[in-house]
Each structure stands twice: as C-alpha cells, then as structure tokens.
Scaffold this active site. Structure first.
Site, short mmCIF file in Angstrom:
data_model
loop_
_atom_site.label_atom_id
_atom_site.label_comp_id
_atom_site.label_asym_id
_atom_site.label_seq_id
_atom_site.Cartn_x
_atom_site.Cartn_y
_atom_site.Cartn_z
N GLU A 463 -11.64 -25.00 4.02
CA GLU A 463 -12.30 -24.33 2.91
C GLU A 463 -12.65 -22.73 2.90
O GLU A 463 -13.64 -22.30 2.82
CB GLU A 463 -13.75 -25.09 2.53
CG GLU A 463 -13.31 -26.53 2.30
CD GLU A 463 -14.60 -27.40 2.10
OE1 GLU A 463 -14.81 -28.14 1.29
OE2 GLU A 463 -15.54 -27.06 2.94
N GLU A 539 -10.26 -35.11 3.75
CA GLU A 539 -11.34 -35.39 3.61
C GLU A 539 -11.23 -36.43 2.49
O GLU A 539 -10.80 -36.25 1.39
CB GLU A 539 -12.75 -34.63 3.56
CG GLU A 539 -12.69 -33.48 4.65
CD GLU A 539 -13.56 -32.56 4.27
OE1 GLU A 539 -14.51 -32.69 3.35
OE2 GLU A 539 -13.48 -31.34 4.94
N PHE A 603 -27.99 -33.27 2.97
CA PHE A 603 -26.54 -33.20 2.72
C PHE A 603 -25.77 -33.15 4.35
O PHE A 603 -24.56 -33.75 4.37
CB PHE A 603 -25.93 -31.96 2.04
CG PHE A 603 -24.71 -32.39 1.46
CD1 PHE A 603 -24.60 -33.09 0.49
CD2 PHE A 603 -23.55 -31.66 1.99
CE1 PHE A 603 -23.38 -33.51 -0.38
CE2 PHE A 603 -22.43 -32.07 1.23
CZ PHE A 603 -22.27 -32.74 0.26
N TRP A 1004 -21.15 -35.68 -4.96
CA TRP A 1004 -21.90 -34.78 -5.86
C TRP A 1004 -21.24 -35.02 -7.46
O TRP A 1004 -21.63 -34.23 -8.11
CB TRP A 1004 -21.18 -33.39 -5.29
CG TRP A 1004 -19.91 -33.44 -5.08
CD1 TRP A 1004 -18.75 -32.99 -5.85
CD2 TRP A 1004 -19.15 -33.64 -3.89
NE1 TRP A 1004 -17.74 -32.80 -4.96
CE2 TRP A 1004 -17.73 -33.27 -4.05
CE3 TRP A 1004 -19.82 -33.87 -2.55
CZ2 TRP A 1004 -17.01 -33.50 -2.62
CZ3 TRP A 1004 -19.10 -34.27 -1.42
CH2 TRP A 1004 -17.62 -33.85 -1.54
#
EC number: 3.2.1.23
Length: 1028
Positions: A463, A539, A603, A1004
C-alpha cells in the site's frame, strides 16, 4: 578501517540524521546471509550454538526522555541517575514508558516528510559486558541488532560507532577498534520517530525499542563475508545442481580455500573446494574475493510445503595450512519456482495458495516474538490446512524463515515499505530522494533471506501506490534473484512491477470500479485481454470479529478456475495488547484504550485466532475450505465414495478414513479404511452399510480423514479433512402424539391464561406477548417472548462508521436511520379461542418507529393436548426500509442451563454464509461454550439449521437457528469490550427463522452476498416448544 568518532552526543544529534532521507545509516556493515561463525563443520552441520556468537539479550539499563536533545552528553559513558532495568528485547511501551498507538492508515505524526515532531520519545539503553582478550586478538568482533524501532545511534566505550534505521532488518557494526579486554559498555539511543517512519505506515501498533535479539559475533581476521546457494533442477526433476557462491574478507583470503559440502542425514552427498577468484566478469577482470562451486546431485529429495525435505550445506574456510578458520552453514531445499502458462508453479506443479497474512504480535510482549510463539503459529497454520504465509508487512525475525523451511510453509517475504497515509499514496515512491531508503529496505531483505527455500515470492512492500522507485527495485530484484517472482499490489495490483496479479479484497463476481485503481471481479480479471499472469489475492476474507462469510465462495472459484491460485487471508492474530484495569484485572485492549491518538479502535482485531492463539470459529471454516482431500458420493446402493488427494507431491501414508452412519446423532455403523493415495490421485472406497429400519430421523454418512501418527506439526489422530451426506432412508410415518387432557383457556381482565396439567401460559392482553410460562409451579420467563429483527452490530455491519464519521452506507447506519433499533410495538389484535382439542392465541403487532410501521407480525400460538406450544409466525417487512438482520423471536429465560443439546449444525458457531465447517449431528456443549468471546462484543454464538434444541426442561423442534447467551443483544450492542460484559440472570434465547449473513469480503463496505440478505418482504415460520 572505521575510526570511532570522538564527537559529543549533542554534536552528533545536531546533524538530525533522522530527518534526512538520504541518510539511512552510518558505518553499518553490508547486508549478508545470517552468520554463526562456527569453529568446526560438525557443529555447523548440527546447527549447534556457536561459541563465537553470544547473546546480549537480558536486562539492560534504560532511561526515557521526551526528546533526544534532553539526553545529557554524559550518558554515553555513564548511566543517568534515573536509569531502570528493562528487558531486551522489548518494546518500551510494554514496560510502562510512553504510549502504544494503534492506527491503520493515518500517520501517528503530522505528515511533513522527512520531518518528525520535536517531541520525539527517546529510549537510552546501556549494557556492560565482558570480552575475552583472545577474541580481541584473533579477529573482528561485531554487534548485531536484529530489530530496533525506529532508528538508533550506537556508542561503545564512549565512542560513537554508527547509526541505523529500518526497524525490521538487522543492523551490524564492527566494534573491534574500541573493545578492550574485560568490561565494556554499550550505549544505544533509540528514537521513536525518524524519516523512515514515513515508510513504516503499516496497519499495526506503533511501538519502539530494541525489540529483537542483540548478539556479539566474532569473526576471524580472514572470514566468510557472505554465501549464496541456488538450486537448479532438470526438466524431469531427478537431477539437480547446487550453484554456490561464497565471498571472503580479510587480508589473507587469497591464500585460503573454501570447502563446500552438502549433507543429508549426516552423510556427505557432494563436496567441492575452491580458492577465491571468480570467472572473468567484464573487461576489468573478476571478483578476487569470490568463489563459485557447483555440486551435482542425482535424485534429489525435493522441498515443498508438503514435503519439506532439507539438506545441510556447510562452508568451511581453511588457511594455507589446512586449518579451519571459519564455518558457516544453511539449510538447502531443492525446488524450482516459476511462472509458466499463466500459473505459479513449484517443481512443475501449479500451486493453490492456502495463505494467511501474519503480523508479528504478542499480547504481553508487543512485537517481540519468541520461538515458542512462532512454532505455535506454524503448527496451527498447518493443522488448519494453510500452506503459505505472507510476512505482512515487513521482514520477520530471522528464525521465522528457518522454521518455515523446516515445517513446510511457502513464504512471501515483504519489504518494510508502506506509505498508506500519504496523499497521493505514491508520493514517496515517485520521489527520487526516497529511492535510497526504499532501495535498502528491498535489497537488504533479499541479501539476508535469499537462501531460504520457503521463500517463493518477494514483495516490494504494501500500500504505497506505484512509482518509478518500485519499477527500479523490481528490476534490481529480478536481476539479482531471477529464481523467484516478485509481487506488488500498489497501483492497482497489475502494474509492470509485479509478476503476479495480486489484488486485495477483490470479490468473486462483483466489480469494484474505483477511479484510477479499479478492482475487477476475480473471474473477469483473469479473462481480460493481454492478462496472462496468475492471480493470487495478497489479502482477502477480512476476518474482523464475527466475519468470514462467503469464504466458501472464494474457494469454489479457486478450485474451478486454475489461474485463480488462492490468496492470503487477512489476517492471522487479533492484535490486542494485554492491559490491566483499575482493579488490576487483565484484559485485551485495542486502539484508544491507552489514550492513544490517532487510533482506529478495534480495527486491529482481524485475526483467525485470539491474541493467545485460541481459534476463532472462522479458523475452522478456513480449515474445511482449504482441506487437501475432496470427496464424492458415487452411489448409495452400494454405498461408494471417492477420496481425491489435492496434494501435489505427498504420498498419503499417514492417513486413515474413519466413517460412521448415524441417525439423528445415533451411530448405526462405523468402520475405518487405510488410505494410500498418490499425489493428485483418487481412491475408491465401498462402505459396508447395514439395512436401515424405518424410524424417525435423518440418516447421515460421516467421513473423517485423520493422521494416525503424530507429525512435526500435529498430534496423533489429528483430523485434516471431512465430509458428510444425507442418505435415503425408508419412509417412516410417525404415530400421532396422544395427549391426556385438553388445555383450558381463561379470559381474564389483563391476561389470556392457558392451563394444561402442570403448565400455565400467560398472554398479556395489553402487549399481546407471552409474558410467563409456569412449569410445575416454576416461572420460566424473566422477559417476554418478543419479535427480534436486529442484532448487536458486527464489525462488518459497522464498517468504517464512527460517531465522528458516519458512513450512511454501513448496515448499522441504515438500520439506525430506518429506526430499526428504536422499535415500539403497537398491538392490533389479541384474541384467544378454545377449540375441542387445543387453545389458540392470535396476535398481530405493528412494530413502529416515529409513527411508521416497519414490520407487521402475526402470530398464532396453539397449545395442544400434549401441552406443546406451537408457534406459527408471519412477518411483513416494509418495502422502503433496509433488509433486516434477522427474523425471529427472543426471550429471557429464568433458568441458567449448564448445558444445551441440539440436532443441527455444530459444534462451533456458524452463520448462514459461514457454515461450511459446521456438521449436521447431535451436539452438547456447556452454556459458556455457546458464546464466542470476541474482544469487541457483537452478535455471536449462532447455530444454524437446527431441528431440535434441548436444555433444562425445554425442548424446541422445527427448522431454525438459535443462540443461548448470558448476555442480551442490548448489552452486546452497548458494551465496548468483552471483559466489561456482565452475566445477566437466567439466559437469553434467540430463535431465528432467518438470519442475514455476516459478510467478510472486507469490513468497510457492505459485503454480504445477495443470497444471504433477507430480500423477501413476507416471511413465515413455525416451531414447537415443550417443557418436561
């Protein structure tokens, strides 16, 4: 040779190296394979502790300051007056200093790279240690820090030795110039923040300190400086070459010789010797300090995660007289990794990645990993049919890779680079000023870890967008190590910097057409024009709390589409930390519990296992979906099944099939069959089934595959796969149940009272509810039996919604906006009727919010001559409200049962879209075991497709889901942590005719598949309930 600096601490700190992306180290030694510096080949071959490597783990002195400028110059030579003892390795936040911060995307510091806050918590470590004079005379002494977060300066005996950053790779320094015989003193100044922190924005707790091992390493004056081994296999995989390169250092290396020996089970397989001096490289010559040897091996035992066959490779450096100077060694696994015909292959076989992402996390020790925890993680992964692990999102402790080599796990080794909080995310990746820092994190990882056979993929990080720096590093890795593919998800998962299309959270059938970086459905992605690469999700299946719905759908796609080669579940362990409340009681804490800001609350709780490695129910779903055996019911008469092995390399020689035939949980017949199945082959088994007499109940064939003998990662009789089928049974006509007396209805002013022998029911005329049920004079209800349309929100229901940041698309916000958590019943009808053989009570409720009817519920209760309460419920859902979480009934019972038994899916928690691991049968569990102790409380404990439920005096029959709990839905909804839940009187019974799935493609956005959403606007269900 490096000369230690006499500069004062304050002058060194004035340079502010930690705010200069062009400075990542001072005087740190080059990266290389791990060293032990054995004195003899036998010790190296046995991987014994090396006398030349000495651990400095233990108690150090520690002082804490709010900023590095506050540290006095005198500290480099003597401890501060406030120094305390602290363990190394450790995170100082876990020792009572400073605050751990949990944040996912948002940086924990103001974003102004390369600058960090002036308030920069600083830990000052010191240690006195002894050095033998012989060490000093016979060679070089180094210090090795395996992991320090985030940057540090090093002094030895008052002399500055260097600086390093990158929290997850070793930093090694030569201390030879300043060490003295006897007592020596180390001083290590550790900074919480540095410019490197902008490259370490991973979804994890942000903690600091010397958190991995520290050791002294002695090397002789002339020594092995690096080694590298590459296995080459022929097309038939029956002949191999081991290509070995060794680098030497020291003034006398030209006179030396290295003997390279390959060992197997204590015997030499191949050996060769060579002097330094490589082949000519270019017009300027060769590498004078390097040597290369080739060791041929016939019929090599091949390494895979299924068959982790290892050899031992030793490198013995001898001087001109033949005396051993230095020995290094490593494990070797003969295997070939390649991508061909759009498939990732090991030893010529396409892999199916049964993977999981794993953070290094321990509830008491933070980011300090001990060997026992590492072994436990691997054993649990293997027991639950995982074959791969992604080191998310940084290089792991060096021991982890050795254990993966030996137990058998495929590894994605990932560079310590993540810039998730940057806007745009690729800001640093496209900035050439940050290329050196990014480069060191990739290149040093490869140079440290490249000898491990378990590592089959390199990852450039996580990321961080996609930029020119990634492209440059991709080319470096491919040039340096052409034996492995490279993956990188940033920039859309399919850039030129990745050999594998590796998206995160792409869905099986649903496109997510985000601007700039769309996520196509998996099936669509592999069919796109010019896309020939394999697709492996880096993922997927976000396992946050009560989640993991739809996992079976992914695995159906993986098995049906060869280029969908699996993925890595997010993630392995709940990242909660142990904290004590005001009364000294320990609990598991998440973001914000330490007063940390910013924070992302719970989270961090995405694990398949709790922090102590107790499994979540989702782990069993993964185990079943990923099992290495598939079953087919070929015929029922005769009873024949096929057992197919999904193993690519392993001959099944430790497995036994155990079968039984059961009617409603009662075993009618059983047996066992030894399995001998070659890789990817099938064994047909005929089962000697008896004739079934006509009787009530369903007949099921259950098969289990167990490992009869213990393995390195599992105990004897470990179940690794299973299946079941309902078999045809003779028609059975149940005799009518004859009651002894008809029930009696009395219409009173406030209640409709029904009596039958020792039982009485009260239906309140004002509310229409069953408010009490007496059985043998004992009241059995504490709260009335009521309609139930909501659940205590799951993490997936909440999504990213917070009090200060509402996501109107989240299920919970849609339910709230519609008023579904604020319902008021309005009674429209309540009437009773005395029939010849029964009594009926009919009620009609409108469930309203702000004067608007959201649900209509019509119930017909019938009490028959046997004293059984029959319920027939019809529910209408308003067309303009979101689909409800459940349609069912709930009440608080007066008794607290010790156990409950049921006929249905079990034994573990299961939900409509997460029940692959649940098995039809008769189950009995203690009441507490019916509750799943998710750290953040939510709805939990459901058992689906139940035909019979029995506890205390109660017996329910029908087709329903149920949960029994000491906690009401309201308490679960209102409580922030599991340890704050208070057991309520009696227990709560929830009977659901319909229950929405839990979702889990991500946490999410709404991710429950349409088939598991309660789409119908009219629903009807029935059940019966009796008490003995």
């Amino acid at each position: 040779m490096f000369t230690a600096s006499p500069m004062s601490l304050s002058k060194i700190l004035a340079r502010r190296d930690w705010e200069n992306p062009g400075v990542t180290q001072w005087h740190r030694l080059p990266a290389h394979a791990p060293f032990n510096s054995w004195r003899d080949e036998a010790s190296a071959r046995a991987d014994d502790n090396a006398s030349r490597k000495r651990s400095l783990n233990g108690d150090w002195q520690f002082s804490y300051y709010a900023a590095p400028e506050q540290v006095p110059d005198s500290w480099v030579t003597e401890d501060c007056a406030d120094a305390v003892t602290t363990p190394v390795p450790s995170n100082w936040q876990m020792q009572g200093f400073d605050t751990p911060i949990y944040t996912n995307v948002t940086y924990p510091i103001p974003v102004n790279p390369p600058f960090v806050p002036a308030e920069n918590p600083t830990g000052c470590y010191s240690l006195t240690f002894e050095v033998d004079e012989q060490w000093l005379e016979s060679g070089q002494t180094r210090i090795v820090f395996d992991g320090v977060n985030s940057a540090f300066y090093l002094w030895c005996n008052g002399k500055w030795m260097g600086y390093s950053q990158d929290s997850r790779l070793p930093a090694e320094f030569d201390l030879s110039a300043v060490l003295r015989p006897g007592t020596n003193r180390l001083a290590v100044l550790v900074l919480r923040w540095c410019d490197g922190s902008y490259l370490e924005d991973q979804d994890m707790w942000r903690m600091s300190g010397i958190f991995r091992d520290v050791s002294l390493l002695h090397k002789p004056h002339t020594h092995i400086a690096d080694y590298h081994a590459v296995t080459e296999l022929n097309a038939d995989y029956d002949r191999a070459k081991l290509q070995v390169e060794v680098a030497l250092a020291g003034e006398q290396f030209a006179d030396c010789e290295v003997t390279v020996t390959l060992w197997r089970d204590g015997l030499s397989v191949a050996t060769a010797s060579a002097k330094p001096g490589s082949a000519i490289i270019d017009e300027r010559g060769n590498w004078a300090e390097r040597l290369n040897v080739t060791l041929p091996v016939n019929d090599p035992a091949l390494w895979s995660a299924e068959t982790p066959e290892l050899y031992r490779l030793t490198f013995a450096l001898r001087d001109g007289q033949g005396e051993i100077l230095d020995v290094e060694a490593c494990d070797v696994g003969f295997r070939c990794v390649e991508i061909s015909n759009g498939l990732l292959k090991v030893n010529g076989k396409p892999l199916l990645i049964r993977g999981v992402n794993r953070h290094e996390h321990h509830p008491e020790n933070g980011q300090v990993m001990d060997e026992a925890t590492m072994r436990r993680d691997i054993e649990l992964m293997k027991q639950h049919n995982f074959n791969a692990v992604r080191c998310s999102h940084y290089p792991n402790h060096p021991l982890w890779y050795t254990l993966c080599d030996r137990y058998g796990l495929y590894v994605v080794d990932e560079a310590n680079i993540e810039t998730h909080g940057m806007v745009p995310m690729s800001r640093l990746a496209d900035d050439p000023r940050w290329l050196p820092a990014m480069s060191e994190r990739v290149t040093r990882m490869v140079l440290r870890d490249r000898n491990h056979p378990s590592i089959i993929i390199w990852s450039l990080g996580n990321e961080s967008g996609h930029g020119a720096n990634h492209d440059a590093l991709y080319r470096w890795v491919k040039t340096t190590d052409p034996t492995r593919p490279v993956q990188y998800e940033g920039g859309g998962a399919n850039t030129a910097a990745t050999d594998i299309v590796c998206p995160m959270y792409a869905r099986v059938d649903q496109d997510q057409p985000f601007e700039a970086v769309p996520k196509w459905s998996l099936k669509k992605w592999i069919g796109m024009p010019d896309e020939t690469r394999p697709l492996i999700l880096c993922e997927y299946a976000h396992a946050m709390g009560n989640s993991f719905g739809g996992f079976a759908k992914y695995w159906q796609a993986f098995r049906n589409h060869p280029r969908l080669q699996g993925g890595f579940v997010w993630d392995w362990v709940d990242q909660a930390l142990t904290k004590k409340d005001d009364n000294g009681n320990a609990f598991w804490a998440y973001g914000g519990d330490f007063g940390d800001t910013p924070n992302d609350r719970q989270f961090c709780l995405n694990g398949l296992v709790f922090p102590d490695r107790t499994p979540h129910p989702a782990l069993f779903e993964a185990q079943r979906a990923q099992q290495f055996f598939n079953f087919t019911l070929v015929s029922t008469s005769p009873l024949v099944i096929d057992v197919h092995s999904d193993y690519l390399f392993r001959q099944c020689d430790n497995e036994q099939l155990r079968w039984n035939i059961a009617r409603d949980g009662e075993v009618l017949a059983s047996g066992e069959v030894a399995l001998t199945i070659a890789p990817q082959q099938t064994q047909r088994i005929e089962i000697d089934a008896p004739e079934f007499a006509a009787a009530a109940g369903e007949i099921w064939l259950n098969v289990d595959i167990v490992q009869t003998a213990a393995t390195a990662w599992s105990p004897a009789d470990h179940r690794c796969a299973w299946d079941q089928w309902q078999l045809p049974a003779p028609l059975y006509i149940a005799p009518p149940v004859e009651g002894t007396a008809k029930p009696d209805l009395k219409v009173k002013e406030d209640v409709l009272e029904v009596s039958h022998q020792s039982q009485r029911w009260h239906f309140d005329r004002a509310s229409g509810n069953l408010t009490q049920w007496w059985n043998n004079g004992t009241a059995t209800l504490l709260a009335p039996l009521n309609d139930n349309f909501t659940r205590a929100p799951l993490d997936n229901d909440i999504g990213v919604s917070e009090a200060t940041r509402i996501d109107p698309n989240a299920w919970v916000e849609r339910w709230k906006a519609a008023g579904m958590y604020n319902l008021t019943p309005r009674l429209l009808l309540c009437e009773g009727e005395q029939l010849a053989q029964a009594v009926t009570i009919t009620t009609l409720h409108a469930w309203e919010s702000n004067g608007k009817a959201l649900f209509l519920s019509r119930k017909v209760w019938k009490i028959d001559r046997a004293g059984v309460l029959h319920g027939d419920v019809q529910v209408q859902v308003a067309n303009d409200i979101p689909q409800p979480a459940r349609i069912g009934l709930s009440c608080q019972l007066a008794q607290t049962p010790q156990t409950a038994s049921w006929l249905g899916l079990g034994p573990d928690e299961n939900y409509p879209d997460r029940k692959l691991a649940a098995r039809q049968g008769r189950w009995t569990l203690p009441l507490d075991a019916l509750h799943t102790a998710y750290i953040f409380p939510t709805d939990n404990g459901l058992r689906c497709d139940t035909r019979e439920l029995t506890f205390d005096t109660h017996q329910l029959q029908g087709d329903f889901h149920f949960s029994l709990s000491r906690y009401s839905q309201q308490q679960l909804r209102d409580t922030s942590h599991h340890h704050l839940l208070e057991a309520e009187p009696g227990c709560w019974l929830n009977i659901d005719a319909f229950h929405m799935g839990v979702g889990g493609d991500d946490s999410w956005s709404p991710s429950v598949s349409p088939e598991f959403i309660l789409q119908r606007r009219e629903m009807r269900y029935a059940f019966s309930w009796r008490q003995d």
